[in-house]
Design a protein around this motif. Structure first.
Motif, PDB file in Angstrom:
ATOM      1  N   VAL A   3       5.661  -1.928  -0.612  1.00 28.95           N
ATOM      2  CA  VAL A   3       5.229  -1.935  -2.003  1.00 28.95           C
ATOM      3  C   VAL A   3       3.927  -1.148  -2.108  1.00 28.95           C
ATOM      4  O   VAL A   3       3.741  -0.348  -3.015  1.00 28.95           O
ATOM      5  N   CYS A   4       3.046  -1.385  -1.167  1.00 29.56           N
ATOM      6  CA  CYS A   4       1.729  -0.759  -1.164  1.00 29.56           C
ATOM      7  C   CYS A   4       1.601   0.146   0.061  1.00 29.56           C
ATOM      8  O   CYS A   4       1.499  -0.333   1.186  1.00 29.56           O
ATOM      9  N   LEU A   5       1.645   1.439  -0.187  1.00 30.00           N
ATOM     10  CA  LEU A   5       1.559   2.389   0.930  1.00 30.00           C
ATOM     11  C   LEU A   5       0.135   2.478   1.465  1.00 30.00           C
ATOM     12  O   LEU A   5      -0.074   2.643   2.658  1.00 30.00           O
ATOM     13  N   CYS A   6      -0.836   2.390   0.576  1.00 33.10           N
ATOM     14  CA  CYS A   6      -2.242   2.494   1.032  1.00 33.10           C
ATOM     15  C   CYS A   6      -2.577   1.426   2.056  1.00 33.10           C
ATOM     16  O   CYS A   6      -3.247   1.690   3.045  1.00 33.10           O
ATOM     17  N   LYS A   7      -2.117   0.210   1.802  1.00 34.41           N
ATOM     18  CA  LYS A   7      -2.485  -0.913   2.668  1.00 34.41           C
ATOM     19  C   LYS A   7      -1.324  -1.390   3.535  1.00 34.41           C
ATOM     20  O   LYS A   7      -1.462  -2.366   4.278  1.00 34.41           O
ATOM     21  N   LYS A  40      -1.787   2.001  -7.586  1.00 38.46           N
ATOM     22  CA  LYS A  40      -0.483   2.375  -8.164  1.00 38.46           C
ATOM     23  C   LYS A  40       0.584   1.300  -7.965  1.00 38.46           C
ATOM     24  O   LYS A  40       1.553   1.238  -8.712  1.00 38.46           O
ATOM     25  N   CYS A  41       0.419   0.495  -6.952  1.00 40.18           N
ATOM     26  CA  CYS A  41       1.431  -0.511  -6.625  1.00 40.18           C
ATOM     27  C   CYS A  41       1.240  -1.802  -7.422  1.00 40.18           C
ATOM     28  O   CYS A  41       2.060  -2.714  -7.322  1.00 40.18           O
ATOM     29  N   ALA A  42       0.169  -1.909  -8.185  1.00 43.13           N
ATOM     30  CA  ALA A  42      -0.210  -3.192  -8.782  1.00 43.13           C
ATOM     31  C   ALA A  42       0.887  -3.820  -9.632  1.00 43.13           C
ATOM     32  O   ALA A  42       1.168  -5.015  -9.475  1.00 43.13           O
TER      33      ALA A  42
HETATM   34 FE1  FES Z   1      -1.243   0.011  -3.110  1.00 41.43          FE
HETATM   35 FE2  FES Z   1      -2.345   2.416  -3.195  1.00 41.43          FE
HETATM   36  S1  FES Z   1      -0.245   1.914  -2.999  1.00 41.43           S
HETATM   37  S2  FES Z   1      -3.335   0.504  -3.378  1.00 41.43           S
END
Ligand code: FES
Length: 56
Positions: A3-7, A40-42
């Motif tokens: 869901v969240c690529l950053c984390k 973006k995933c929020a």
């Molecule tokens: Fe979750 Fe960037 S995809 S903070």
């Protein structure tokens, strides 16, 4: 799926966090770091969290 690529947070991780006692989006966010970078995933992450809490 992620869901969240950053984390690197998956939908499974969100559901597991709720199973482990998180009772709000804020708690899931604190626990996993989800949506703390680009954000973006929020909306998807919140929807999964709501669904997980509802089915507890
Ligand atoms: Fe979750 Fe960037 S995809 S903070």
């Amino acid at each position: 799926m992620y869901v969240c690529l950053c984390k690197g947070v998956s939908d499974h991780k969100i559901r597991a966090t709720v199973e482990d006692g998180a009772r709000s989006w804020r708690e899931v966010q604190c626990e996993t770091g989800c949506a703390t970078q680009c954000g973006k995933c929020a909306s998807v992450a919140k929807a999964i969290t709501r669904d997980a809490i509802r089915s507890e």
